[in-house]
Design an enzyme around this catalytic site. Structure first.
Site, PDB file in Angstrom:
ATOM      1  N   ASN A  10       6.766  11.784  -1.127  1.00 49.04           N
ATOM      2  CA  ASN A  10       6.450  13.202  -1.187  1.00 49.04           C
ATOM      3  C   ASN A  10       5.918  13.691   0.158  1.00 49.04           C
ATOM      4  OD1 ASN A  10       5.732  15.835  -2.166  1.00 49.04           O
ATOM      5  ND2 ASN A  10       5.498  14.965  -4.203  1.00 49.04           N
ATOM      6  N   HIS A  57      -8.723   0.286  14.461  1.00 49.21           N
ATOM      7  CA  HIS A  57      -9.388  -0.158  15.693  1.00 49.21           C
ATOM      8  C   HIS A  57     -10.102  -1.458  15.384  1.00 49.21           C
ATOM      9  CE1 HIS A  57      -8.821   3.530  18.032  1.00 49.21           C
ATOM     10  NE2 HIS A  57      -8.960   4.160  16.884  1.00 49.21           N
ATOM     11  N   LYS A  68      -9.947   0.630  -9.228  1.00 49.17           N
ATOM     12  CA  LYS A  68     -10.216  -0.410 -10.232  1.00 49.17           C
ATOM     13  C   LYS A  68      -9.251  -0.198 -11.403  1.00 49.17           C
ATOM     14  CE  LYS A  68     -15.060  -1.049  -9.280  1.00 49.17           C
ATOM     15  NZ  LYS A  68     -15.655  -1.069  -8.293  1.00 49.17           N
ATOM     16  N   ARG A 112      -6.677   0.617 -17.310  1.00 54.36           N
ATOM     17  CA  ARG A 112      -6.095   0.070 -18.542  1.00 54.36           C
ATOM     18  C   ARG A 112      -4.743  -0.567 -18.246  1.00 54.36           C
ATOM     19  NH1 ARG A 112      -2.116   3.111 -21.302  1.00 54.36           N
ATOM     20  NH2 ARG A 112      -1.815   5.214 -20.484  1.00 54.36           N
TER      21      ARG A 112
END
Length: 189
Positions: free
Chosen positions: A88, A119, A184, A187
Site C-alpha cells: 500500500n 546507525h 504480542k 489470539r
C-alpha cells in the site's frame, strides 16, 4: 476513465512515477511491479520482484502525496518480493543484509521494514560505524495492517496478521494475530 480522471492521473500520478524512476539508482533490479504510486529504488544491492506485484492503492490514504521507497544499500544487500504481493501507499524497506517477502502478502499504508539499526548503537560510532543487521523474513499470506514497523531479525510465520500501528521486534509464529508495541500475540487464527 473519463477525461478529468485521465488528466488527474497524468498530472498527479504518472509524472510523479516518472520522476521517482529518474531518481532511482539501483541497477540490479529483476522484475517489473505494477505501479499505482511512485516507487524509488536505491542502493547497490539486488531488488527482485515476482509476478503481479502491486505498488500503491488508488482508494487509500496518501495516494497523491506518498511514494514507496525500497533500498538494498550495499552490494551484498538483497530484497526479494515474491508473487502476488500488494504494497500500500507509503511502504518502505531498507536492507543491509536481506529482506524476504513471500507470496500473497498484503501490506497496509505507511508500513516499514528495516533489517538493521540504522546507525551503530555505540555512542562513539553512530555517525561512522556500521549498524548491526539481521535478515527479515515474512512468510506467505501474511497481512500487515497500516503503520506497522518490522525490525531487524524478525520472522513472521504463514497466515499471520499484524494489527495496525504495531512494532514487530520478535518472531511471530504461523496463524496468529499479533498487535501492539512491541507486538504480542492476541489470539490464534
Amino acid at each position: 476513465m473519463n477525461l478529468k480522471s485521465r488528466i488527474n492521473f497524468f498530472l498527479f500520478v504518472k509524472l510523479r512515477i516518472w520522476k521517482y524512476q529518474f531518481l532511482s539508482s539501483c541497477n540490479r533490479v529483476v522484475g517489473k511491479p505494477i505501479l499505482y504510486q511512485p516507487l524509488q529504488l536505491k542502493g547497490n544491492g539486488r531488488i527482485s520482484f515476482g509476478k503481479n506485484i502491486q505498488i500503491g492503492v488508488i482508494n487509500s490514504p496518501g495516494y497523491y502525496s506518498n511514494y514507496c521507497y525500497i533500498e538494498a544499500r550495499t552490494e551484498d544487500s538483497e530484497i526479494i518480493i515474491e508473487d502476488n504481493v500488494a504494497l500500500n501507499n507509503g511502504f518502505s524497506a531498507v536492507a543491509l543484509t536481506k529482506i524476504t517477502i513471500k507470496k500473497n502478502v498484503l501490506i497496509g499504508v505507511n508500513c516499514s521494514i528495516i533489517d538493521n539499526d540504522g546507525h551503530n548503537l555505540h555512542a562513539n560510532h553512530r555517525i561512522v560505524g556500521k549498524p548491526k543487521s539481521v535478515e527479515v523474513f515474512i512468510d506467505e499470506n501474511v497481512f500487515l495492517g497500516n503503520n506497522v514497523t518490522v525490525l531487524k531479525g524478525v520472522m513472521i510465520g504463514k497466515n499471520s496478521v499484524i494489527g495496525n500501528g504495531s512494532v514487530v521486534t520478535k518472531n511471530i509464529p504461523e496463524n496468529v494475530i499479533a498487535a501492539g508495541n512491541p507486538a504480542k500475540i492476541i489470539r490464534n487464527l
